[in-house]
Enzyme design. Structure first.
Site, PDB file in Angstrom:
ATOM      1  N   CYS A  55       1.149  -1.412  -0.071  1.00 22.55           N
ATOM      2  CA  CYS A  55       0.305   0.159  -0.178  1.00 22.55           C
ATOM      3  C   CYS A  55       0.397   1.669  -0.201  1.00 22.55           C
ATOM      4  O   CYS A  55       1.464   1.703  -0.781  1.00 22.55           O
ATOM      5  CB  CYS A  55      -0.846   0.250   1.410  1.00 22.55           C
ATOM      6  SG  CYS A  55      -1.624  -1.375   0.940  1.00 22.55           S
ATOM      7  N   ASP A 112      -1.653   3.573   8.046  1.00 23.10           N
ATOM      8  CA  ASP A 112      -1.641   2.640   7.473  1.00 23.10           C
ATOM      9  C   ASP A 112      -3.609   2.187   6.721  1.00 23.10           C
ATOM     10  O   ASP A 112      -4.259   2.260   7.405  1.00 23.10           O
ATOM     11  CB  ASP A 112      -1.506   1.658   8.184  1.00 23.10           C
ATOM     12  CG  ASP A 112      -1.951  -0.125   7.797  1.00 23.10           C
ATOM     13  OD1 ASP A 112      -2.029  -0.349   6.862  1.00 23.10           O
ATOM     14  OD2 ASP A 112      -1.450  -1.351   8.677  1.00 23.10           O
TER      15      ASP A 112
HETATM   16  P1  4NP Z   1       1.404  -1.519   4.062  1.00 28.10           P
HETATM   17  O1  4NP Z   1      -0.505  -1.461   4.029  1.00 28.10           O
HETATM   18  O2  4NP Z   1       2.097  -1.512   5.168  1.00 28.10           O
HETATM   19  O3  4NP Z   1       0.900   0.268   3.580  1.00 28.10           O
HETATM   20  O4  4NP Z   1       1.867  -2.273   2.900  1.00 28.10           O
HETATM   21  C1  4NP Z   1      -0.960  -2.741   5.110  1.00 28.10           C
HETATM   22  C2  4NP Z   1      -0.113  -3.842   4.460  1.00 28.10           C
HETATM   23  C3  4NP Z   1      -0.687  -5.177   4.629  1.00 28.10           C
HETATM   24  C4  4NP Z   1      -1.264  -5.465   5.652  1.00 28.10           C
HETATM   25  C5  4NP Z   1      -0.947  -4.630   7.004  1.00 28.10           C
HETATM   26  C6  4NP Z   1      -0.342  -3.628   6.366  1.00 28.10           C
HETATM   27  N1  4NP Z   1      -1.300  -6.380   6.169  1.00 28.10           N
HETATM   28  O5  4NP Z   1      -1.596  -6.534   7.869  1.00 28.10           O
HETATM   29  O6  4NP Z   1      -1.504  -7.559   6.328  1.00 28.10           O
END
Ligand code: 4NP
Length: 161
Positions: free
Chosen positions: A15, A127
């Site tokens: 993300c 997030d």
């Molecule tokens: P990112 O978002 O760190 O911005 O890529 C996330 C993607 C997956 C998860 C958490 C945050 N997850 O818990 O799977």
């Protein structure tokens, strides 16, 4: 310094960090600096290794003419040696990155991307994974602001080198 190598880092590398990489590449290209500033991204976790960026982030960025691409990978100790700047999306990422460098040899390379924001006063990129579309748009707005600040910083580093 002839070239700057930048690594954007979040938890999953699906993300926030691939979006930051895509936005920074977009800004760098517009400035004609693609051969001077190289961008990549990685995650601190192994949760999504090999996966494409989250479809919701791809869709939100596409509306702004930005293509979020790549395959998720996990950051490794060599990345701290290889990259000139390592930008963490949040404090948890920041400490997880530093944990790969117990001697703190590369500590000065590791920074929070929000430190480069000039309009937003967020300290961390939230997030968006468990939220809705608004969260993805907020992340893109914040990253655009931070990446513009980062670009100005990089141009100064290149000019001084
Ligand atoms: P990112 O978002 O760190 O911005 O890529 C996330 C993607 C997956 C998860 C958490 C945050 N997850 O818990 O799977």
């Amino acid at each position: 310094m002839k070239q700057l190598k930048i690594l954007f880092v979040c938890l999953g590398n699906i993300c926030r960090s691939p979006a930051a990489e895509a936005i920074m590449k977009h800004l760098v290209e517009k400035e004609g600096l693609s051969d001077r500033i190289l961008c990549d991204s990685a995650g601190t976790s192994n949760y999504h290794i090999g996966e494409s960026p989250d479809r919701r982030m791809q869709a939100a960025a596409k509306k702004r003419g930005i293509q979020v691409e790549g395959k998720a990978r996990q950051i490794e100790p060599f990345d701290l040696e290889y990259y000139d700047l390592i930008l963490a999306m949040d404090k948890s990422n920041y400490y997880d990155i530093l944990a790969l460098d117990p001697a703190r040899k590369y500590k000065d390379k590791v920074k929070l991307i929000c430190d480069f924001a000039t309009t937003f006063d967020d300290k961390e990129v939230p997030d968006p994974y468990y939220g809705g579309e608004a969260g993805f748009n907020y992340v893109l707005d914040l990253l655009l602001d931070a990446c513009n600040g980062l670009l100005a910083y990089c141009k100064k580093l290149l000019a001084d080198s």
